[in-house]
Design an enzyme around this catalytic site. Structure first.
Site, mmCIF file in Angstrom:
data_model
loop_
_atom_site.group_PDB
_atom_site.id
_atom_site.type_symbol
_atom_site.label_atom_id
_atom_site.label_comp_id
_atom_site.label_asym_id
_atom_site.label_seq_id
_atom_site.Cartn_x
_atom_site.Cartn_y
_atom_site.Cartn_z
ATOM 1 N N TYR A 48 0.817 -1.221 0.000
ATOM 2 C CA TYR A 48 0.000 0.000 0.000
ATOM 3 C C TYR A 48 0.850 1.271 0.000
ATOM 4 O O TYR A 48 0.334 2.349 -0.257
ATOM 5 C CB TYR A 48 -0.938 0.057 1.229
ATOM 6 N N HIS A 102 1.069 -11.512 1.816
ATOM 7 C CA HIS A 102 -0.037 -10.808 1.152
ATOM 8 C C HIS A 102 -0.755 -11.678 0.127
ATOM 9 O O HIS A 102 -1.969 -11.656 0.023
ATOM 10 C CB HIS A 102 0.497 -9.531 0.504
#
Ligand code: NAD
Length: 262
Positions: A48, A102
């Site tokens: 992010y 992730h």
């Protein structure tokens, strides 16, 4: 804030604040607003690009570090220790509460082993997975020393992952919902069944969605950059859905991704 007890006895808030798609420059303000509103779980990721904003907000908030639960996520590479250390630095902390892989990269068991070591070293309190399905999930649980505390998957009223939840219960892995609102896709906020239930309870559709997931024992991390919505999304612990409401919402499950990833 209600919490769940993970399989290593670490307590994790059942509702938190997600920061996906919040720019680095906006993250500090959003996370400070979320902390002020009462959120104590912040969900970020190296991908992010905003871990530093989370770190700034946590430090500036003045809230003791041990009262805030920070999740971040890494992608497997050859220097997993380096990745973990980079997150610690950006987050301005000595430890990460929950560290996830992730998504599947192919060499994830090796990554997971380094994560297990990082738990032993005290750099991380709990570890888990995100976007792991089928054989990839089995490969970790069949060879790991520390069972994944969570698997963070796309989960919402149209994709409820009921079978997986039953499976995960056996080894104490919690399902954590990413995109609990499906990012608003498929007209979720206008769904007539949800709107009807919301009206009966004098609540919003967003609140009914979060309440349904929480009552289903799923950890949720809704995102909003607007403080009034942060307030709305956390105010879901003073009402409950009855069996009939739950059955009606369960019937909305299409068991299909809204993002076309899986
Ligand atoms: P989400 O389902 O939480 O939807 C967020 C959007 O819903 C907001 O941008 C806003 O438009 C709307 N919204 C929020 N509150 C509202 C309200 N009360 N009323 C009306 N509209 C409202 O989507 P998300 O951000 O993708 O998912 C939540 C978090 O999950 C992320 O921030 C991130 O932390 C995590 N996530 C993880 C993965 C992963 O691969 N592990 C993928 C996506 C998201």
């Amino acid at each position: 804030m209600e919490t769940v007890k993970l399989n290593n006895h670490v307590e994790m808030p059942i509702l938190g604040f997600g920061v996906y798609q919040i720019s680095l420059s906006d993250t500090k303000r959003c996370v400070m607003d979320a902390l002020e509103t009462g959120y104590r779980l912040i969900d970020t990721a190296q991908y992010y690009g905003n871990e530093a904003g989370v770190g700034e907000a946590v430090t500036a908030s003045g809230i003791p570090r041990n009262k805030i639960f920070i999740t971040t996520k890494i992608q497997s590479n050859r220097n997993v220790t380096g990745l973990i250390d980079a997150s610690l630095e950006k987050l301005r902390t000595d430890y990460i509460d929950l560290l996830l892989i992730h998504w599947v990269m192919g060499n994830d068991l090796a990554t997971y082993r380094v994560m297990e070591e990082s738990v032993k070293q005290g750099k991380v309190r709990a570890i888990g997975l995100s976007n792991f399905y089928g054989r990839d999930f089995d490969n970790i649980i069949n060879h790991c020393e520390i069972m994944p505390a969570v698997n963070q998957l796309e989960t919402h009223v149209f994709y409820q992952n009921r079978d997986l939840r039953a499976l995960y219960k056996k080894n104490g892995t919690y399902l954590e919902a990413w995109a609990p609102f499906g990012e608003g896709k498929a007209n979720m906020f206008k769904n007539p069944i949800l709107a009807g239930i919301a009206r009966e309870h004098n609540r919003t559709v967003a609140q009914v969605i979060l309440r349904f997931l929480i009552q289903s024992d799923i950890i949720v991390i809704p995102k909003s950059t607007h403080k009034e919505r942060m307030v709305e999304n956390i105010n879901v612990f003073d009402f409950s859905l009855c069996e009939e409401d739950m059955r009606k919402i369960e019937a909305l499950d299409k068991n299909e991704s809204l993002f076309g990833w899986y």
